[in-house]
Design a protein around this motif. Structure first.
Motif, mmCIF file in Angstrom:
data_model
loop_
_atom_site.group_PDB
_atom_site.id
_atom_site.type_symbol
_atom_site.label_atom_id
_atom_site.label_comp_id
_atom_site.label_asym_id
_atom_site.label_seq_id
_atom_site.Cartn_x
_atom_site.Cartn_y
_atom_site.Cartn_z
ATOM 1 N N VAL A 11 46.556 52.145 43.682
ATOM 2 C CA VAL A 11 45.832 52.044 44.944
ATOM 3 C C VAL A 11 44.340 51.981 44.633
ATOM 4 C CG1 VAL A 11 45.247 53.183 47.112
ATOM 5 C CG2 VAL A 11 47.590 53.287 46.238
ATOM 6 N N ALA A 12 43.675 50.951 45.125
ATOM 7 C CA ALA A 12 42.223 50.813 44.944
ATOM 8 C C ALA A 12 41.507 51.564 46.057
ATOM 9 C CB ALA A 12 41.830 49.341 44.965
ATOM 10 N N VAL A 13 40.403 52.226 45.704
ATOM 11 C CA VAL A 13 39.666 53.055 46.666
ATOM 12 C C VAL A 13 38.170 52.782 46.546
ATOM 13 C CG1 VAL A 13 39.257 55.404 47.505
ATOM 14 C CG2 VAL A 13 41.420 54.850 46.357
ATOM 15 N N ASP A 14 37.494 52.756 47.673
ATOM 16 C CA ASP A 14 36.035 52.648 47.693
ATOM 17 C C ASP A 14 35.524 53.400 48.917
ATOM 18 O OD1 ASP A 14 33.478 51.845 46.897
ATOM 19 O OD2 ASP A 14 33.538 50.037 48.131
ATOM 20 N N THR A 15 34.279 53.810 48.874
ATOM 21 C CA THR A 15 33.666 54.472 50.029
ATOM 22 C C THR A 15 32.315 53.839 50.319
ATOM 23 O OG1 THR A 15 32.473 56.167 48.740
ATOM 24 C CG2 THR A 15 34.766 56.656 49.369
ATOM 25 N N GLU A 16 31.873 53.987 51.544
ATOM 26 C CA GLU A 16 30.537 53.534 51.940
ATOM 27 C C GLU A 16 29.803 54.697 52.584
ATOM 28 O OE1 GLU A 16 29.612 50.693 50.997
ATOM 29 O OE2 GLU A 16 31.471 49.542 50.745
ATOM 30 N N ALA A 17 28.591 54.942 52.131
ATOM 31 C CA ALA A 17 27.730 55.964 52.730
ATOM 32 C C ALA A 17 26.532 55.272 53.370
ATOM 33 C CB ALA A 17 27.297 56.979 51.677
ATOM 34 N N ALA A 18 25.525 56.035 53.732
ATOM 35 C CA ALA A 18 24.376 55.430 54.425
ATOM 36 C C ALA A 18 23.077 56.109 54.013
ATOM 37 C CB ALA A 18 24.571 55.509 55.939
ATOM 38 N N SER A 19 22.995 56.507 52.744
ATOM 39 C CA SER A 19 21.779 57.204 52.296
ATOM 40 C C SER A 19 20.545 56.323 52.383
ATOM 41 C CB SER A 19 21.963 57.696 50.861
ATOM 42 O OG SER A 19 22.233 56.611 49.994
ATOM 43 N N PHE A 20 20.740 55.010 52.399
ATOM 44 C CA PHE A 20 19.621 54.089 52.524
ATOM 45 C C PHE A 20 19.045 54.099 53.932
ATOM 46 C CE2 PHE A 20 17.693 49.802 52.811
ATOM 47 C CZ PHE A 20 16.927 49.807 51.658
ATOM 48 N N HIS A 21 19.810 54.635 54.885
ATOM 49 C CA HIS A 21 19.389 54.590 56.286
ATOM 50 C C HIS A 21 19.252 55.973 56.927
ATOM 51 C CE1 HIS A 21 20.019 50.200 56.589
ATOM 52 N NE2 HIS A 21 21.013 50.416 55.738
ATOM 53 N N ARG A 22 20.090 56.936 56.532
ATOM 54 C CA ARG A 22 20.161 58.224 57.237
ATOM 55 C C ARG A 22 19.625 59.373 56.398
ATOM 56 N NH1 ARG A 22 20.881 57.012 62.548
ATOM 57 N NH2 ARG A 22 22.321 55.235 62.693
ATOM 58 N N PHE A 23 19.102 60.400 57.074
ATOM 59 C CA PHE A 23 18.634 61.598 56.376
ATOM 60 C C PHE A 23 19.817 62.359 55.804
ATOM 61 C CE2 PHE A 23 17.649 66.138 56.316
ATOM 62 C CZ PHE A 23 16.546 66.130 55.476
ATOM 63 N N VAL A 24 20.852 62.552 56.620
ATOM 64 C CA VAL A 24 22.053 63.249 56.161
ATOM 65 C C VAL A 24 23.029 62.219 55.626
ATOM 66 C CG1 VAL A 24 23.959 64.761 56.810
ATOM 67 C CG2 VAL A 24 21.703 65.096 57.839
ATOM 68 N N ASP A 25 23.204 62.229 54.305
ATOM 69 C CA ASP A 25 24.137 61.284 53.699
ATOM 70 C C ASP A 25 25.556 61.819 53.843
ATOM 71 O OD1 ASP A 25 25.030 59.101 52.283
ATOM 72 O OD2 ASP A 25 24.816 60.096 50.342
ATOM 73 N N ARG A 26 26.479 60.941 54.142
ATOM 74 C CA ARG A 26 27.884 61.297 54.220
ATOM 75 C C ARG A 26 28.699 60.024 54.104
ATOM 76 N NH1 ARG A 26 30.520 62.068 60.075
ATOM 77 N NH2 ARG A 26 32.193 61.168 58.826
ATOM 78 N N ILE A 27 29.989 60.172 53.888
ATOM 79 C CA ILE A 27 30.876 59.010 53.801
ATOM 80 C C ILE A 27 31.144 58.489 55.208
ATOM 81 C CG2 ILE A 27 33.204 58.237 53.202
ATOM 82 C CD1 ILE A 27 33.117 60.267 50.894
ATOM 83 N N TYR A 28 30.868 57.212 55.408
ATOM 84 C CA TYR A 28 31.075 56.603 56.721
ATOM 85 C C TYR A 28 32.235 55.615 56.738
ATOM 86 C CZ TYR A 28 26.844 58.551 58.761
ATOM 87 O OH TYR A 28 25.894 59.409 59.263
ATOM 88 N N LEU A 29 32.809 55.322 55.587
ATOM 89 C CA LEU A 29 33.911 54.373 55.539
ATOM 90 C C LEU A 29 34.699 54.605 54.249
ATOM 91 C CD1 LEU A 29 34.345 52.195 57.745
ATOM 92 C CD2 LEU A 29 33.649 50.488 56.070
ATOM 93 N N VAL A 30 36.013 54.486 54.341
ATOM 94 C CA VAL A 30 36.874 54.536 53.154
ATOM 95 C C VAL A 30 37.760 53.300 53.182
ATOM 96 C CG1 VAL A 30 38.643 55.802 51.886
ATOM 97 C CG2 VAL A 30 36.902 57.064 53.179
ATOM 98 N N GLN A 31 37.736 52.523 52.091
ATOM 99 C CA GLN A 31 38.581 51.345 51.980
ATOM 100 C C GLN A 31 39.647 51.616 50.929
ATOM 101 O OE1 GLN A 31 34.997 51.556 51.847
ATOM 102 N NE2 GLN A 31 34.465 49.469 51.289
ATOM 103 N N MET A 32 40.861 51.160 51.201
ATOM 104 C CA MET A 32 41.968 51.353 50.274
ATOM 105 C C MET A 32 42.840 50.096 50.266
ATOM 106 S SD MET A 32 43.028 55.250 51.337
ATOM 107 C CE MET A 32 44.304 55.316 50.093
ATOM 108 N N SER A 33 43.278 49.728 49.051
ATOM 109 C CA SER A 33 44.137 48.540 48.918
ATOM 110 C C SER A 33 45.243 48.788 47.912
ATOM 111 C CB SER A 33 43.319 47.323 48.442
ATOM 112 O OG SER A 33 42.353 46.945 49.392
#
Length: 360
Positions: A11-33
């Protein structure tokens, strides 16, 4: 979805955060294949991701990441998830001697696919996500199983599969080690330690002010004002609007927008008593050892020569930290090399004789 995916290793996994935009960084998306399907999970809407944690910790399922380091650390930070049985396509490409190890470059070389980079710096915290953003996110994992197979074949062809499996196992120990809220964030700004104590006091005030604004507006701090501007004001110690306008690294638009707040921060720092000014604590330097320098240069030359033979980047074959550890330990035999914790087993096998000869 997780129940179905656990039956279809890998299973392939990736995540997307938003540290480039937000003060509080967190995971905003999880992709799985898997090899047959791709799913995208929205952690903003699906607040209980515990099934994902179960999948990541399942030794019966291989998990594929590309450049797993940050993904694994953020999954640990945000959810306490720990992953086992990993394959990292970036690490595999490095060990295979690939000159370009980005996902897009590898997919193009090994699978003939061209990925769009249009959403590379997208704000993944925004909702709703556009169809184009979702397609871009899905592509990050959809082709990883096929890429994984191609890279394994290449590593086996080079007799380097054991190198990779050792590196993948070490990835399982990665944990979040982000900066602590110790009140010294301003000291970690590049260039801060070159400032005089009074200038450092200004930077401390400016940094605290910027953080409060960024926190309130939930924006990345550099989007409020950049580090170079803070350093420029700290060096100049401006007391008036005119002096502030003359600060080289402060754009006029920021001087106009934040002028009063910047000058107030300088004024507060100028009022700090001399005895209370911040100072950079510099640990004492160990005595200079010329023989260590000689060993280090010999080791580096031996490492570089072996790397050229293997067609691998020298830093991949043996990184700076490990090389310095060998120079300090000054081993005289294989047993001495084996006691150096920074060395991998595969490095001992491939490079051990050359390292010992270099330290004679």
């Amino acid at each position: 979805m997780v129940t179905a995916f656990r039956r279809e290793s890998p299973v392939a996994v990736d995540t997307e955060a938003a540290s480039f935009h937000r003060f509080v960084d967190r995971i905003y998306l999880v992709q799985m294949s898997t090899r047959r399907a791709t799913a995208i999970i929205d952690p903003v809407a699906v607040t209980d991701l515990s099934p994902l944690g179960v999948l990541l910790s399942d030794p019966g399922v291989e998990k594929i990441f590309h450049d797993a380091d940050y993904d694994l650390r953020t999954l640990d930070r945000d959810y306490g998830f720990r992953a086992v049985r990993l394959f990292d396509s970036r690490v595999a490409a490095q060990l295979a001697g690939e000159p370009a190890i980005g996902l897009a470059a590898l997919l193009e070389k090994y699978l003939g696919l061209k990925l769009s980079k249009v959403h590379q710096k997208a704000d993944w915290s925004q909702r709703p996500l556009t169809p184009g953003m979702l397609e871009y996110a899905a592509a990050d994992t959809a082709h990883l199983p096929a890429l994984r197979d191609a890279l394994e074949a290449r590593l086996r062809e080079l007799s380097r599969w054991e190198w990779a499996t050792e590196e993948f196992t070490r990835l399982e120990g990665l944990r979040w080690t982000g900066p602590q809220d110790d009140g010294a964030a301003y000291l970690r700004i590049k260039g801060a330690k070159a400032l005089r104590p009074r200038q450092l006091a200004v930077l401390r005030e400016l940094s605290a002010w910027r953080e409060s604004i960024a926190r309130r507006e939930d924006k990345a701090q550099f989007r409020i004002i950049g580090n170079e501007s803070l350093l420029g004001v700290s060096r100049a110690l401006p007391r008036t609007v005119e002096e502030l306008a003359g600060v080289k690294d402060l754009p006029a638009s920021l001087a106009k927008r934040h002028g009063p707040a910047l000058l107030e921060a300088v004024e507060r720092a100028l009022a700090v008593p001399e005895t209370e000014l911040p100072r950079v604590e510099r640990p004492p330097r160990p005595p200079h050892d010329p023989s260590y320098d000689v060993r280090q240069e010999k080791l580096k030359a031996a490492r570089n020569a072996r790397a050229a033979e293997l067609g691998v980047d020298p830093g991949v074959l043996l990184g700076r930290v490990a090389l310095e550890a060998v120079a300090r330990a000054h081993p005289t035999d294989r047993a001495g090399l084996a006691r150096i914790g920074e060395l991998r087993r595969w490095q001992l096998s491939v490079l051990g004789d050359a390292l010992l000869q270099a330290t004679v």
